[in-house]
Design an enzyme around this catalytic site. Structure first.
Site, short mmCIF file in Angstrom:
data_model
loop_
_atom_site.label_atom_id
_atom_site.label_comp_id
_atom_site.label_asym_id
_atom_site.label_seq_id
_atom_site.Cartn_x
_atom_site.Cartn_y
_atom_site.Cartn_z
CE LYS A 1 19.76 -25.49 23.34
NZ LYS A 1 19.20 -24.21 23.05
CD GLU B 1 18.01 -21.86 19.83
OE1 GLU B 1 19.15 -22.41 19.64
OE2 GLU B 1 17.43 -22.08 20.82
NE ARG C 1 14.92 -19.04 26.49
CZ ARG C 1 16.33 -19.46 26.65
NH1 ARG C 1 17.01 -18.43 27.27
NH2 ARG C 1 16.69 -20.34 26.03
C1 3PG Z 1 19.90 -21.47 25.31
O1 3PG Z 1 18.75 -21.39 25.44
O2 3PG Z 1 20.23 -22.18 24.34
C2 3PG Z 1 20.91 -20.87 26.24
O3 3PG Z 1 20.06 -19.97 27.15
C3 3PG Z 1 22.29 -20.23 25.73
O4 3PG Z 1 23.03 -20.34 26.77
P1 3PG Z 1 23.84 -19.21 26.80
O5 3PG Z 1 23.11 -18.03 27.19
O6 3PG Z 1 24.86 -19.74 28.01
O7 3PG Z 1 24.62 -18.87 25.64
#
Ligand code: 3PG
Length: 208
Positions: A129, A41, A45
């Site tokens: 999700k 994924e 950003r």
């Molecule tokens: C996302 O966008 O799904 C999160 O930023 C991922 O979260 P994590 O950095 O805590 O794994």
């Protein structure tokens, strides 16, 4: 085509990846695939995220690449045009959901409440999700949602690590989890692709 249940069955962990320099995109994707993780994924950003997405889609055919952090219909369109093979959003609005559903790729909308789960169900999707998984309630919260709504499958993401992933993966309504820990910024900055392959191998060993 919008159903994302197949996307959730590729790996026990979907790496949530943010890439600043498109030159890192292909070696990073190959490192994950070499470690046995055949899905990414890629978050939208960074300014160059679509360039990285296109490179992975074109040059690493053994990995399924999706676009994450989809916040607007325009981003969904742009991501699919760049080669995104699935779409992930941190949350949903009616307009964003309608727009994503009009595209010919699996869609994984983000939810954090029972009402949001029900709203997404009304659109015909039953894979979602769960974000942000840790702060929103963790495994206990997902187990509780499973009582009234057992037919929804979740990919919890946010605050999960290799050591906490099994607490989620053992739930009947969790197909896989998401997390950014497979591609630490320090490893990417050092172009330490061996480290990323090794983190991917640990995850692949969790089993589905
Ligand atoms: C996302 O966008 O799904 C999160 O930023 C991922 O979260 P994590 O950095 O805590 O794994």
């Amino acid at each position: 085509m919008a159903d994302a249940s197949g996307v959730l069955r590729i790996s026990p962990v979907i790496p949530v990846v943010t890439i600043d320099d498109p030159q890192d995109a292909v070696p990073l994707a190959r490192a994950l695939a070499d470690g046995g993780v055949k899905i990414i994924e890629l978050t939208l950003r960074t300014e160059s995220a679509l360039t990285s997405l296109k490179l992975i889609a074109n040059e690493v055919p053994d990995i399924l690449v999706g676009a994450g952090t989809i916040l607007t219909p325009a981003q969904a369109d742009d991501a699919v045009a760049a080669g995104a093979q699935f779409l992930v959003s941190p949350g949903v609005t009616p307009a964003l959901l309608t727009s994503m559903l009009s595209l010919d790729v699996p869609v994984l909308p983000g939810v954090a409440t029972v009402g949001e789960v029900m709203a997404v169900l009304e659109s015909g999707l039953d894979s979602m999700k769960f974000f942000p998984a840790g702060p929103a309630g963790g495994p206990n919260y997902l187990a509780a949602i499973g009582a009234p709504i057992p037919h929804v499958q979740f990919c919890p993401t946010g605050g999960i690590s290799l050591s906490t992933a099994p607490d989620y993966l053992k739930l009947p309504n969790v197909s896989c989890v998401g997390g950014s820990w497979l591609t630490p910024a320090s490893a990417v900055a050092a172009k330490d692709w061996g480290r990323i392959s090794s983190l991917a191998s640990e995850v692949a060993a969790l089993g589905l």
